[in-house]
Scaffold this active site. Structure first.
Site, PDB file in Angstrom:
ATOM      1  CE  LYS A  98      -8.678  -7.487 -33.071  1.00 33.69           C
ATOM      2  NZ  LYS A  98      -7.706  -7.939 -32.057  1.00 33.69           N
ATOM      3  N   GLY A 159       0.633  -5.583 -26.652  1.00 30.28           N
ATOM      4  CA  GLY A 159       1.674  -6.245 -25.885  1.00 30.28           C
ATOM      5  C   GLY A 159       2.395  -5.383 -24.873  1.00 30.28           C
ATOM      6  CG  ASN A 207      -3.254 -12.940 -26.081  1.00 26.56           C
ATOM      7  OD1 ASN A 207      -2.394 -12.891 -26.952  1.00 26.56           O
ATOM      8  ND2 ASN A 207      -3.429 -14.037 -25.365  1.00 26.56           N
ATOM      9  CB  THR A 208      -0.088  -9.454 -23.720  1.00 25.18           C
ATOM     10  OG1 THR A 208       0.020  -9.501 -25.146  1.00 25.18           O
ATOM     11  CG2 THR A 208       1.309  -9.466 -23.111  1.00 25.18           C
TER      12      THR A 208
END
EC number: 2.8.1.10
Length: 263
Positions: A98, A159, A207-208
């Site tokens: 990635k 994020g 993710n976050t």
């Protein structure tokens, strides 16, 4: 027939990809992966020692069940991204990568020019490249032209948990795509993932929103269910939106009621 996702000839039954950057511990990351049944996990190369089988993060990833996708987080230009990709291939044996090229630590937005350069060169070197990119339909086409195996436009800055902030251009990318589209960064709630899938995205990466939840494992399960629901809605064919009301019940043959007795 099962609805499978295919990238570069490899098939996946799960359309939820997981990032590993913000988990409180490797054990929580492991539990999340098991709970949501993700088959793709991306790991920043600067956070792991690929030469150490007991590495805190790598030891928690079942590579028999989950595809390991190293990322070039920390690269500021194409040259650095290419160097990191080569290190990943040498250390892990995988040619999947990635690409993340982020020169500005304040915005954390990917550099489109350097991302395109890195993608083109790494494809020539035999890599399967999944580039992280801005919501730019023209760039998405250029990345496909140079051989990207998938494109990964952001929903919002990484994020932020803001969800999809540029729906129109994201829909353009999806509509013209010749490779899978994975929505990456900024998805802050399961409803955001469901919307991305309803729009026709092939997968989402989170993710976050999972890592900072009070109950990360439960949140991972919620994202997994939302991803499945959004994909099912897309395949079922969503009804068109209309700015005016449309009766759902018949408007002809109405029953006339004599209310004179109330007088």
């Amino acid at each position: 027939m099962a609805d499978m996702l295919t990238i570069a000839g490899k098939t996946f039954s799960s359309r939820l990809f997981i990032g590993t950057g913000k988990f409180a511990s490797p054990e929580i990351m492991r539990d999340v992966l098991q709970a949501c049944k993700s088959q793709m996990v991306t790991v920043a190369l600067r956070r792991v020692n690929l030469a150490d089988p007991e590495d805190d993060i790598m030891s928690q990833i079942d590579t028999g069940e989950t595809n390991f996708l190293p990322n070039t987080s920390g690269a500021r230009n194409a040259e650095e991204a290419i160097r990191l990709a080569e290190l990943a291939r040498a250390g892990s044996g995988t040619n999947w990568v990635k690409i993340e090229v982020v020169p500005d630590p304040r915005t954390l937005l990917p550099d489109p020019i350097e991302t395109l350069k890195a993608t083109e060169e790494l494809v020539k070197r035999g890599f399967i490249v999944l580039p992280y990119m801005n919501v730019d339909p023209i760039l998405a086409l250029r990345l496909q032209d140079v051989g990207a195996a998938a494109v990964m436009p952001l929903a919002a800055p990484i994020g932020t948990n803001l969800g999809i902030t540029n729906r129109l251009q994201l829909e353009m990318i999806i509509e013209q795509a010749r490779v899978p589209v994975v929505i990456d960064a900024g998805l802050g709630a399961p409803s955001h993932a469901a919307l991305a899938m309803e729009l026709g995205a092939d997968a989402v990466l989170v993710n976050t929103a999972i890592a900072v939840a009070d109950k990360p494992v439960a949140m991972a399960e919620a994202f997994a269910m939302a991803t499945i629901a959004g994909r099912a809605a897309y395949l079922a064919g969503l009804g068109s939106q209309c700015p005016v009301a449309s009766a759902s019940s018949p408007v002809s043959g109405n029953i006339t009621v004599d209310l004179d007795f109330l007088d």
